[in-house]
Design a protein around this motif. Structure first.
Motif, PDB file in Angstrom:
ATOM      1  N   ASP A   1       0.807  -1.216   0.000  1.00 20.87           N
ATOM      2  CA  ASP A   1       0.000   0.000   0.000  1.00 20.87           C
ATOM      3  C   ASP A   1       0.846   1.275   0.000  1.00 20.87           C
ATOM      4  O   ASP A   1       0.308   2.386   0.115  1.00 20.87           O
ATOM      5  CB  ASP A   1      -0.937   0.016   1.212  1.00 20.87           C
ATOM      6  CG  ASP A   1      -0.191  -0.057   2.541  1.00 20.87           C
ATOM      7  OD1 ASP A   1       0.970  -0.520   2.544  1.00 20.87           O
ATOM      8  OD2 ASP A   1      -0.779   0.339   3.570  1.00 20.87           O
ATOM      9  N   ALA A   2       2.169   1.139  -0.136  1.00 22.59           N
ATOM     10  CA  ALA A   2       3.058   2.305  -0.092  1.00 22.59           C
ATOM     11  C   ALA A   2       3.438   2.760  -1.494  1.00 22.59           C
ATOM     12  O   ALA A   2       3.493   1.953  -2.434  1.00 22.59           O
ATOM     13  CB  ALA A   2       4.322   1.980   0.712  1.00 22.59           C
ATOM     14  N   THR A   3       3.683   4.053  -1.640  1.00 22.02           N
ATOM     15  CA  THR A   3       4.131   4.618  -2.913  1.00 22.02           C
ATOM     16  C   THR A   3       5.402   5.432  -2.698  1.00 22.02           C
ATOM     17  O   THR A   3       5.678   5.902  -1.584  1.00 22.02           O
ATOM     18  CB  THR A   3       3.058   5.535  -3.526  1.00 22.02           C
ATOM     19  OG1 THR A   3       2.781   6.606  -2.606  1.00 22.02           O
ATOM     20  CG2 THR A   3       1.793   4.759  -3.821  1.00 22.02           C
ATOM     21  N   LEU A   4       6.161   5.586  -3.757  1.00 21.09           N
ATOM     22  CA  LEU A   4       7.396   6.363  -3.695  1.00 21.09           C
ATOM     23  C   LEU A   4       7.443   7.326  -4.879  1.00 21.09           C
ATOM     24  O   LEU A   4       7.562   6.915  -6.025  1.00 21.09           O
ATOM     25  CB  LEU A   4       8.627   5.448  -3.719  1.00 21.09           C
ATOM     26  CG  LEU A   4       9.993   6.154  -3.663  1.00 21.09           C
ATOM     27  CD1 LEU A   4      10.171   6.878  -2.331  1.00 21.09           C
ATOM     28  CD2 LEU A   4      11.136   5.160  -3.880  1.00 21.09           C
ATOM     29  N   GLU A   5       7.363   8.607  -4.568  1.00 24.48           N
ATOM     30  CA  GLU A   5       7.487   9.653  -5.586  1.00 24.48           C
ATOM     31  C   GLU A   5       8.944  10.119  -5.610  1.00 24.48           C
ATOM     32  O   GLU A   5       9.603  10.184  -4.569  1.00 24.48           O
ATOM     33  CB  GLU A   5       6.571  10.823  -5.235  1.00 24.48           C
ATOM     34  CG  GLU A   5       6.662  11.998  -6.204  1.00 24.48           C
ATOM     35  CD  GLU A   5       5.803  13.179  -5.773  1.00 24.48           C
ATOM     36  OE1 GLU A   5       5.870  14.232  -6.449  1.00 24.48           O
ATOM     37  OE2 GLU A   5       5.083  13.072  -4.752  1.00 24.48           O
ATOM     38  N   ILE A   6       9.437  10.440  -6.794  1.00 28.48           N
ATOM     39  CA  ILE A   6      10.824  10.893  -6.938  1.00 28.48           C
ATOM     40  C   ILE A   6      10.837  12.311  -7.486  1.00 28.48           C
ATOM     41  O   ILE A   6      10.238  12.590  -8.524  1.00 28.48           O
ATOM     42  CB  ILE A   6      11.618   9.963  -7.875  1.00 28.48           C
ATOM     43  CG1 ILE A   6      11.591   8.529  -7.340  1.00 28.48           C
ATOM     44  CG2 ILE A   6      13.053  10.452  -8.029  1.00 28.48           C
ATOM     45  CD1 ILE A   6      12.000   7.497  -8.358  1.00 28.48           C
ATOM     46  N   VAL A   7      11.508  13.205  -6.783  1.00 30.62           N
ATOM     47  CA  VAL A   7      11.693  14.582  -7.241  1.00 30.62           C
ATOM     48  C   VAL A   7      13.199  14.825  -7.346  1.00 30.62           C
ATOM     49  O   VAL A   7      13.924  14.724  -6.359  1.00 30.62           O
ATOM     50  CB  VAL A   7      11.058  15.600  -6.274  1.00 30.62           C
ATOM     51  CG1 VAL A   7      11.424  17.024  -6.698  1.00 30.62           C
ATOM     52  CG2 VAL A   7       9.552  15.420  -6.237  1.00 30.62           C
ATOM     53  N   GLU A   8      13.649  15.132  -8.554  1.00 32.57           N
ATOM     54  CA  GLU A   8      15.079  15.350  -8.801  1.00 32.57           C
ATOM     55  C   GLU A   8      15.374  16.841  -8.848  1.00 32.57           C
ATOM     56  O   GLU A   8      14.736  17.591  -9.580  1.00 32.57           O
ATOM     57  CB  GLU A   8      15.498  14.696 -10.109  1.00 32.57           C
ATOM     58  CG  GLU A   8      16.993  14.804 -10.404  1.00 32.57           C
ATOM     59  CD  GLU A   8      17.395  14.089 -11.682  1.00 32.57           C
ATOM     60  OE1 GLU A   8      18.600  14.014 -11.964  1.00 32.57           O
ATOM     61  OE2 GLU A   8      16.494  13.608 -12.408  1.00 32.57           O
ATOM     62  N   MET A   9      16.343  17.269  -8.047  1.00 27.67           N
ATOM     63  CA  MET A   9      16.785  18.652  -8.035  1.00 27.67           C
ATOM     64  C   MET A   9      18.170  18.735  -8.676  1.00 27.67           C
ATOM     65  O   MET A   9      18.920  17.747  -8.705  1.00 27.67           O
ATOM     66  CB  MET A   9      16.820  19.199  -6.613  1.00 27.67           C
ATOM     67  CG  MET A   9      15.480  19.114  -5.878  1.00 27.67           C
ATOM     68  SD  MET A   9      14.136  19.981  -6.721  1.00 27.67           S
ATOM     69  CE  MET A   9      14.579  21.700  -6.347  1.00 27.67           C
ATOM     70  N   PRO A  10      18.564  19.909  -9.196  1.00 22.95           N
ATOM     71  CA  PRO A  10      19.839  20.013  -9.913  1.00 22.95           C
ATOM     72  C   PRO A  10      21.083  19.955  -9.040  1.00 22.95           C
ATOM     73  O   PRO A  10      22.190  19.790  -9.551  1.00 22.95           O
ATOM     74  CB  PRO A  10      19.734  21.372 -10.624  1.00 22.95           C
ATOM     75  CG  PRO A  10      18.709  22.136  -9.871  1.00 22.95           C
ATOM     76  CD  PRO A  10      17.747  21.135  -9.328  1.00 22.95           C
ATOM     77  N   ALA A  11      20.934  20.102  -7.722  1.00 25.71           N
ATOM     78  CA  ALA A  11      22.113  20.078  -6.846  1.00 25.71           C
ATOM     79  C   ALA A  11      21.705  19.639  -5.448  1.00 25.71           C
ATOM     80  O   ALA A  11      20.533  19.760  -5.052  1.00 25.71           O
ATOM     81  CB  ALA A  11      22.782  21.455  -6.788  1.00 25.71           C
ATOM     82  N   LEU A  12      22.677  19.150  -4.698  1.00 28.12           N
ATOM     83  CA  LEU A  12      22.434  18.653  -3.341  1.00 28.12           C
ATOM     84  C   LEU A  12      22.710  19.759  -2.314  1.00 28.12           C
ATOM     85  O   LEU A  12      23.580  19.632  -1.451  1.00 28.12           O
ATOM     86  CB  LEU A  12      23.336  17.445  -3.068  1.00 28.12           C
ATOM     87  CG  LEU A  12      23.029  16.195  -3.888  1.00 28.12           C
ATOM     88  CD1 LEU A  12      24.265  15.308  -4.029  1.00 28.12           C
ATOM     89  CD2 LEU A  12      21.887  15.407  -3.245  1.00 28.12           C
ATOM     90  N   THR A  13      21.954  20.844  -2.381  1.00 27.48           N
ATOM     91  CA  THR A  13      22.233  22.015  -1.556  1.00 27.48           C
ATOM     92  C   THR A  13      21.009  22.428  -0.740  1.00 27.48           C
ATOM     93  O   THR A  13      19.878  22.033  -1.031  1.00 27.48           O
ATOM     94  CB  THR A  13      22.650  23.211  -2.437  1.00 27.48           C
ATOM     95  OG1 THR A  13      21.535  23.572  -3.289  1.00 27.48           O
ATOM     96  CG2 THR A  13      23.853  22.858  -3.308  1.00 27.48           C
TER      97      THR A  13
END
Length: 337
Positions: free
Chosen positions: A207-219
């Motif tokens: 019943d779990a979901t995983l959304e992925i949001v990619e950002m241009p830098a790890l800041t």
């Protein structure tokens, strides 16, 4: 005027060879002569020419270290560990910041090759390792830090797949089901491996979901931007937990939630980061995180480098050291402060 060894020898009434021995092999000279030469050095302001000495020796007393982001406290701790360990062998560490830029990385590698450093420690920007092969073929040992070296290079890493799994499993076990993985560039191997671990953990919960949001830098700045985007969503469209690929992103998300005062942590959205940098425990809501032994990574990398003694010999397999990450639970994911 530049003071030479000859000037020091004349002032101390000794030969040039004796001055050289005092500088490089003081145990061969009597204490009285060492004191006299040292006094002349101090009075004249003599500075030894290490560049010339390194040319004669064929190698400097320095180690090159190239990190992805020198402003990231994780890499600062890696550098500290490397510096402390190198100092025990009379070596210094020269730090280069690639800023996740391949061209800058290659420029540092060329500089270190020209300076004939004792070796190079590096967290590569990508899978293009031609520059590292050039160093190795020139007799300069290389150790990959926070990145597996495979069949080619010595390396010291942390199991990021396991770390990602620990983070996501912790959120799921606390009852969260709509997870969001806030990533930096997915081309960064560490980020991709943390995502893989999170996916494995989520797969255990139908019943779990995983959304992925990619950002241009790890800041922090990118984390704040992502947090603002989440706040702008309708409440029912938001995740109930965020796993940030590093603590800087997580701190930025927390700042956005706090400043906009529309999302409570952890009541509305639980939050966990990665690295457990020093100030993770001191944020407005203490941040849960996955701890990496950053200083131990740096120290171990130096040990692996020194063990190579001028490069990997033909037919020998590179050594790999892998540490296990540790879950640190604080208030941001529902734990105690």
């Amino acid at each position: 005027m530049t003071v030479s060894v000859k000037d020091v020898a004349a002032a101390a009434s000794v030969s040039v060879g004796t001055v050289s021995n005092v500088l490089n092999r003081p145990e061969k000279v009597s204490p009285e002569v060492v004191a006299r030469v040292t006094r002349a050095i101090n009075e004249l302001g003599f500075v030894r020419n290490d560049a010339a000495r390194q040319l004669r020796a064929g190698r400097s007393r320095s180690i090159g270290l190239v990190v992805l982001d020198v402003s990231n406290p994780f890499f600062a701790d890696v550098a500290r560990g490397a510096e402390n360990q190198a100092a025990e062998s009379g070596l210094t560490v020269l730090v280069g910041n690639s800023d996740e830029n391949g061209e800058r990385e290659r420029a540092y590698l060329e500089l270190f090759r020209e300076q004939r450093v004792n070796g190079v420690l590096i967290t590569p920007t990508d899978d293009e390792l031609a520059g590292l092969r050039t160093l190795r073929n020139a007799g300069i040992p290389v150790v990959l830090v926070d990145r597996d070296g495979g069949d080619e290079f010595f390396s010291v890493t942390v199991d990021d797949v396991e770390g990602g799994s620990l983070a996501a499993a912790h959120l799921l076990e606390s009852g969260r089901r709509r997870l969001l993985f806030l990533a930096g560039p997915l081309g960064v191997p560490q980020v991709a491996e943390r995502l893989e671990g999170a996916r494995r953990a989520v797969a255990e919960y139908p019943d779990a979901t995983l959304e992925i949001v990619e950002m241009p830098a790890l800041t922090v700045l990118q984390g704040r931007a992502a947090g603002e985007q989440l706040v702008a969503r309708p409440a029912g469209d938001r995740p109930d937990a965020v796993f940030a690929a590093n603590d800087l992103l997580a701190v930025g998300v927390l700042q956005a939630f706090t400043l906009l005062s529309q999302v409570r942590v952890p009541e509305d959205i639980a939050l966990i980061g990665y690295d457990d940098i020093d100030f993770a425990a001191a944020t407005v809501v203490p941040l849960s995180s996955i701890r990496q032994p950053a200083r131990l990574l740096g120290a171990t990398a130096v040990d692996l480098l020194l063990s190579q003694s001028g490069g990997t010999s033909a037919g020998s397999a590179p050594q790999h050291v892998r540490f296990q990450p540790e879950l640190v639970v604080r208030a941001s994911s529902g734990g105690t402060n």
